[in-house]
Write an enzyme that holds these catalytic residues in place. Structure first.
Site, short mmCIF file in Angstrom:
data_model
loop_
_atom_site.label_atom_id
_atom_site.label_comp_id
_atom_site.label_asym_id
_atom_site.label_seq_id
_atom_site.Cartn_x
_atom_site.Cartn_y
_atom_site.Cartn_z
CG ASP A 32 -2.02 1.01 1.13
OD1 ASP A 32 -2.43 1.34 0.00
OD2 ASP A 32 -2.48 1.49 2.19
CG HIS A 49 -0.87 2.36 -9.29
ND1 HIS A 49 -1.00 1.96 -7.98
CD2 HIS A 49 -1.96 3.14 -9.54
CE1 HIS A 49 -2.11 2.48 -7.47
NE2 HIS A 49 -2.71 3.20 -8.40
CG LEU A 143 8.86 -17.61 -3.73
CD1 LEU A 143 8.82 -17.69 -2.20
CD2 LEU A 143 9.42 -16.25 -4.16
C1 IPE Z 1 -5.49 -2.53 0.13
O1 IPE Z 1 -5.18 -1.20 0.00
C2 IPE Z 1 -5.50 -3.20 -1.20
C3 IPE Z 1 -4.19 -3.37 -1.83
C4 IPE Z 1 -3.03 -3.01 -1.33
C5 IPE Z 1 -4.22 -4.01 -3.12
P1 IPE Z 1 -6.31 -0.06 -0.12
O2 IPE Z 1 -5.58 1.21 -0.36
O3 IPE Z 1 -7.32 -0.46 -1.11
O4 IPE Z 1 -6.97 -0.10 1.33
P2 IPE Z 1 -7.77 0.99 2.13
O5 IPE Z 1 -8.84 1.52 1.23
O6 IPE Z 1 -6.81 2.07 2.54
O7 IPE Z 1 -8.30 0.27 3.33
C1 IPE Z 2 -1.75 0.28 -3.26
O1 IPE Z 2 -1.54 1.64 -3.27
C2 IPE Z 2 -2.09 -0.27 -4.63
C3 IPE Z 2 -3.49 -0.68 -4.77
C4 IPE Z 2 -4.41 -0.60 -3.87
C5 IPE Z 2 -3.89 -1.20 -6.05
P1 IPE Z 2 -2.74 2.68 -3.25
O2 IPE Z 2 -3.15 2.96 -4.64
O3 IPE Z 2 -3.82 2.25 -2.34
O4 IPE Z 2 -2.00 3.95 -2.66
P2 IPE Z 2 -2.55 4.94 -1.54
O5 IPE Z 2 -2.92 4.10 -0.36
O6 IPE Z 2 -3.71 5.66 -2.14
O7 IPE Z 2 -1.38 5.81 -1.26
MG MG Z 3 -4.12 2.48 -0.35
#
Ligand code: IPE
Ligand code: IPE
Ligand code: MG
Length: 256
Positions: A32, A49, A143
C-alpha cells in the site's frame, strides 16, 4: 508535505542479523501507498503504481534468494473497483504487462505462480496472462508467489461456504467432517500454509479484507514506508522484528 520516513531513523539491520534457520515460511504483503508516494512528489497516482511494480520485482528477487516457501501479495482488492476507471484500467494494464514480461524469468527461477481472487471477472488480457502464468509454472518447485487480485477475504469465505453447501446438497461432502482444517480447502489458498508474517506498507493499520481467515495467528508488521520505496533493507527489518517475537498460539510462554 512528505512525512519523515521511518527508515531514516532506524539503525541498519542486515542479513547477518537474521537467523536464517528461523525465517518466516510464508510472508504476505499488503503493498500500500503507491498513490500517496506519487502525490507527494507531484506525480499522477499511476506513476506510483508503475514504481510499485518495480518494488515488487525488487522484493521478489530478494525473497527468492532466501529459503522462503510462499510470498503472498495483495495487488488489487474487490473494493478497488470503486476507484476512477482510468486508475483501474492503468492498474490492470500494468499488472497484465508485467506478468507477461516477467514470465520467462519467473519460470526459469522455478517460481510457481498462484492467484487468489476471482480471475474470471478480470479484463480478458489480464485473465489470459494470469492463466498462462499459472499453467506454465504449475509444476515448479521453488518459491510460490500467490497474487491476490480481485481478491477479498470476505467473499472468499462466503464462496467457500457456498461450495460446502453445494457439495453437501449433492451428497458429495459429509457435513460432519467440516472443521477448521477441512474448511481451509474451500478457500482460495487451499493447500498453502498460513502466513507467518503479514506486512503492510503505507502507514495504515488495518487488513483491508486481506487473508482474514489465514492470518488468524500471523504476526503483523506495519511500516510508514510507501510501497514504491520498500526495499530489501525494510524486509530484513520486518523479518528481524518477527524473529524477536514469541508466537504462543494461545498457549503460554515457554519461560513461564
Ligand atoms: C489494500 O489497500 C489493497 C491493496 C493493497 C491491493 P487499499 O488502499 O485499497 O486499502 P484501504 O482503502 O486504505 O483500506
Ligand atoms: C496500493 O496503493 C495499490 C493498490 C491498492 C492497487 P494505493 O493505490 O492504495 O496507494 P494509496 O494508499 O492511495 O497511497
Ligand atoms: Mg491504499
Amino acid at each position: 508535505m512528505a512525512r519523515p520516513l521511518q527508515k531514516d531513523n532506524e539503525a541498519k539491520t542486515t542479513l547477518k542479523d537474521l537467523d536464517l534457520n528461523r525465517l518466516p515460511k510464508h510472508i504476505a504483503i499488503i503493498m500500500d501507498g503507491n498513490g500517496r508516494w506519487a502525490r507527494e512528489r507531484g506525480f499522477p497516482r499511476t506513476i506510483g503504481h508503475k514504481k510499485g511494480i518495480d518494488a515488487f520485482k525488487r522484493i521478489l528477487e530478494f525473497v527468492s534468494s532466501l529459503n522462503i516457501e510462499v510470498l503472498s501479495v495483495y495487488a488489487f482488492s474487490t473494493e478497488n473497483w470503486k476507484r476512477p476507471k482510468k486508475e483501474v484500467d492503468t492498474l490492470m494494464e500494468l499488472l497484465s504487462s508485467s506478468i507477461k514480461k516477467q514470465l520467462d524469468k519467473i519460470n526459469r527461477k522455478n517460481i510457481q505462480i498462484r492467484v487468489m481472487g476471482c480471475i474470471e471477472d478480470l479484463p480478458c488480457e489480464v485473465k489470459k496472462n494470469l492463466k498462462k502464468a499459472i499453467e506454465l509454472t504449475k509444476n515448479n518447485k521453488g518459491l510460490i508467489v500467490n497474487i491476490g487480485i480481485n481478491y477479498g477475504s470476505r467473499r472468499e469465505i462466503v464462496e467457500g461456504v457456498k461450495t460446502v453447501c453445494r457439495r453437501v446438497m449433492q451428497g458429495q461432502f459429509d457435513l460432519e467432517t467440516l472443521n477448521e482444517n477441512s474448511f481451509k480447502n474451500f478457500l482460495d489458498t487451499k493447500d498453502l500454509r498460513d502466513p507467518d508474517l503479514v506486512i503492510r506498507t503505507g502507514g495504515e493499520l488495518r487488513l483491508s479484507n486481506f487473508m482474514l481467515w489465514q492470518s488468524a495467528y500471523s504476526e503483523l508488521w506495519f511500516t510508514d514506508v510507501y510501497w514504491p520505496e520498500f526495499d530489501k533493507q525494510d524486509l530484513i527489518r520486518a523479518i528481524y522484528d518477527y524473529q524477536q517475537r514469541e508466537r504462543r498460539f494461545g498457549g503460554i510462554s515457554i519461560e513461564s
